[in-house]
Scaffold this active site. Structure first.
Site, short mmCIF file in Angstrom:
data_model
loop_
_atom_site.label_atom_id
_atom_site.label_comp_id
_atom_site.label_asym_id
_atom_site.label_seq_id
_atom_site.Cartn_x
_atom_site.Cartn_y
_atom_site.Cartn_z
N HIS A 106 -1.34 -4.69 -3.84
CA HIS A 106 -0.18 -4.06 -3.99
C HIS A 106 0.87 -4.13 -5.94
O HIS A 106 2.00 -3.89 -5.27
CB HIS A 106 0.26 -4.25 -2.61
CG HIS A 106 -0.20 -4.09 -1.18
ND1 HIS A 106 -1.67 -3.63 -1.55
CD2 HIS A 106 -0.18 -4.86 -0.40
CE1 HIS A 106 -1.99 -3.72 -0.46
NE2 HIS A 106 -1.05 -4.58 0.18
N HIS A 176 2.31 1.95 3.47
CA HIS A 176 1.84 0.52 4.67
C HIS A 176 1.69 0.78 6.23
O HIS A 176 2.36 -0.47 6.11
CB HIS A 176 1.75 -0.43 3.77
CG HIS A 176 0.87 -1.71 3.96
ND1 HIS A 176 1.02 -2.30 5.32
CD2 HIS A 176 0.33 -2.65 2.95
CE1 HIS A 176 -0.17 -2.85 4.94
NE2 HIS A 176 -0.58 -3.35 3.79
N GLU A 308 -4.50 2.74 5.31
CA GLU A 308 -3.28 2.74 4.10
C GLU A 308 -4.65 3.81 3.34
O GLU A 308 -5.46 3.25 2.27
CB GLU A 308 -3.46 1.78 3.43
CG GLU A 308 -2.95 0.87 3.86
CD GLU A 308 -3.10 -0.68 3.44
OE1 GLU A 308 -2.85 -1.21 2.46
OE2 GLU A 308 -3.14 -1.69 4.94
C1 BGC Z 1 -4.23 -5.49 2.76
C2 BGC Z 1 -3.89 -6.69 3.83
C3 BGC Z 1 -3.02 -7.38 3.53
C4 BGC Z 1 -1.70 -6.42 3.91
C5 BGC Z 1 -0.12 -7.40 3.77
C6 BGC Z 1 -3.27 -4.90 3.43
O1 BGC Z 1 -3.37 -3.87 2.22
O2 BGC Z 1 -5.18 -5.20 3.27
O3 BGC Z 1 -5.17 -8.58 3.32
O4 BGC Z 1 -3.02 -8.82 4.00
O5 BGC Z 1 -2.20 -5.13 3.10
O6 BGC Z 1 0.23 -7.90 2.78
#
Ligand code: BGC
Length: 343
Positions: A106, A176, A308
């Site tokens: 991210h 998210h 997402e």
């Molecule tokens: C990821 C997960 C992660 C979550 C929070 C998602 O986009 O694919 O693996 O735990 O975000 O960080």
């Protein structure tokens, strides 16, 4: 109607504001300037009773210290970049490896943990902006980001993403939000449809192997609606590795919804429309109830599902995936709509 009020102050002393957009049927969306975060969405169930369908936090401390990106705007590169590294025009860019010291997850958490500037556009719309400096988290280019949140009278909630860089760079933005259409409990009984014939299986670091695997005959087949919990515990190495769904689905081209979620208990329906090629289905697999969310209620495993919308993970290192590299001055523009109704 759009209303602004103070939400709190970050540890670093920055003021965070909350904007509420409400339409005439009383559907309301709360967005805070910390992380350009969708903090709450209040929608009616089939009896007309409203509930907050966003799992997350009601304090700035929660968002700053306990968050797993709940509701946040994520970027500049959502999802993962393998080994925190990619090459553009012969230059290797070393990124922050904020996941197990291995992957860049991210975008290193930059956009999601920044305080954005905000203005009320009109009765149904709020615009947030943030400038990321050249070299932030290791990425090239100073990038101006803009995210516009609009709530329409038909209960569609649209997020428009815009970015422009002063150097060639990679951009992949998403939101998210952890949705729970019942507003409580877990989401295993929610029925989900995802319009995807393929998904991208991953290695032990959750990086796509490059294979586009058919969902046919697998637990990943959501082409017809099925309860999220129906196959989540199947003996499939992909599900075992990620403790459930945490995968990118390759969306089929269509004018219809990319995904539809339905909670049979409350009757709430959420349709998702996007112009992006992928969507990450993540079902809060790694939450374990040790962190308290809104009103002190523990954020349990599977308390929410995330859809997402995104370019596929690790695209800068995967030439065969749809690309998200932008030249200096070239505009990144994308929209995702969440439309709420009942049945
Ligand atoms: C990821 C997960 C992660 C979550 C929070 C998602 O986009 O694919 O693996 O735990 O975000 O960080």
């Amino acid at each position: 109607m759009t209303v602004k009020k103070p939400f709190g102050t970050t540890e670093g002393g920055e003021q965070v504001d909350l904007f509420t957009i409400e339409n005439s049927s009383g559907t309301a969306v709360d967005i805070i300037t910390y992380g350009a975060t969708v903090n709450s969405i209040f929608t009616a169930d089939r009896n007309g009773d409203k509930a907050d369908i966003i799992m997350g936090f009601d304090t700035i401390e929660g968002h700053e210290k306990l968050s797993n990106y709940q509701g946040m705007t994520v970027g500049r590169y959502a999802n993962r970049i393998a080994d925190g590294k990619f090459t553009l025009d012969g230059t290797v860019y070393d990124l922050v490896r904020n996941e197990k010291g291995i992957t860049c997850l991210h975008g290193g958490g930059e956009l999601s943990h920044a305080v954005w500037k905000a203005i009320i556009v009109d009765d149904s719309s709020v615009e947030m902006t943030y400038t990321s400096p050249d070299g932030a988290m290791g990425f090239p280019g100073k990038v101006d980001f803009k995210v516009t949140f609009t709530l329409y009278e038909d209960n569609s909630f649209k997020i428009d993403y815009f970015a422009v860089s002063d150097k060639k760079t990679v951009i992949n933005m998403t939101n998210h939000a952890y949705f729970n259409l019942a507003g409580k409990g877990d989401i295993l009984g929610h029925e989900l449809m995802i319009n995807a014939d393929c998904f991208t299986p991953t290695d032990a670091n959750s990086i796509p192997t490059g294979e586009l695997r058919s969902v046919e005959g697998t637990a990943f087949d959501f082409r017809k609606p099925k309860p999220i919990g129906r196959d989540i515990g199947e003996n499939d190495e992909q599900l075992i590795q990620c403790k459930g769904y945490d995968h990118n689905f390759c969306l089929n081209e269509s004018d219809g919804p990319a995904a539809v979620a339905y909670d049979p208990q409350s009757g709430r329906v959420m349709e998702v429309f996007t112009d992006l090629p992928g969507v990450q289905l993540y079902c809060a697999n790694f939450l374990d109830g040790t962190r308290a969310g809104k009103k002190g209620v523990p954020l349990i495993k599977h308390c929410g599902f995330c859809l997402e919308t995104q370019f596929y993970p690790n695209t800068p290192n995967m030439p065969d995936f749809p690309q998200c590299t932008y030249d200096a001055g070239e505009k990144y523009e994308s929209s995702t709509v969440f439309r709420f109704s009942v049945k």
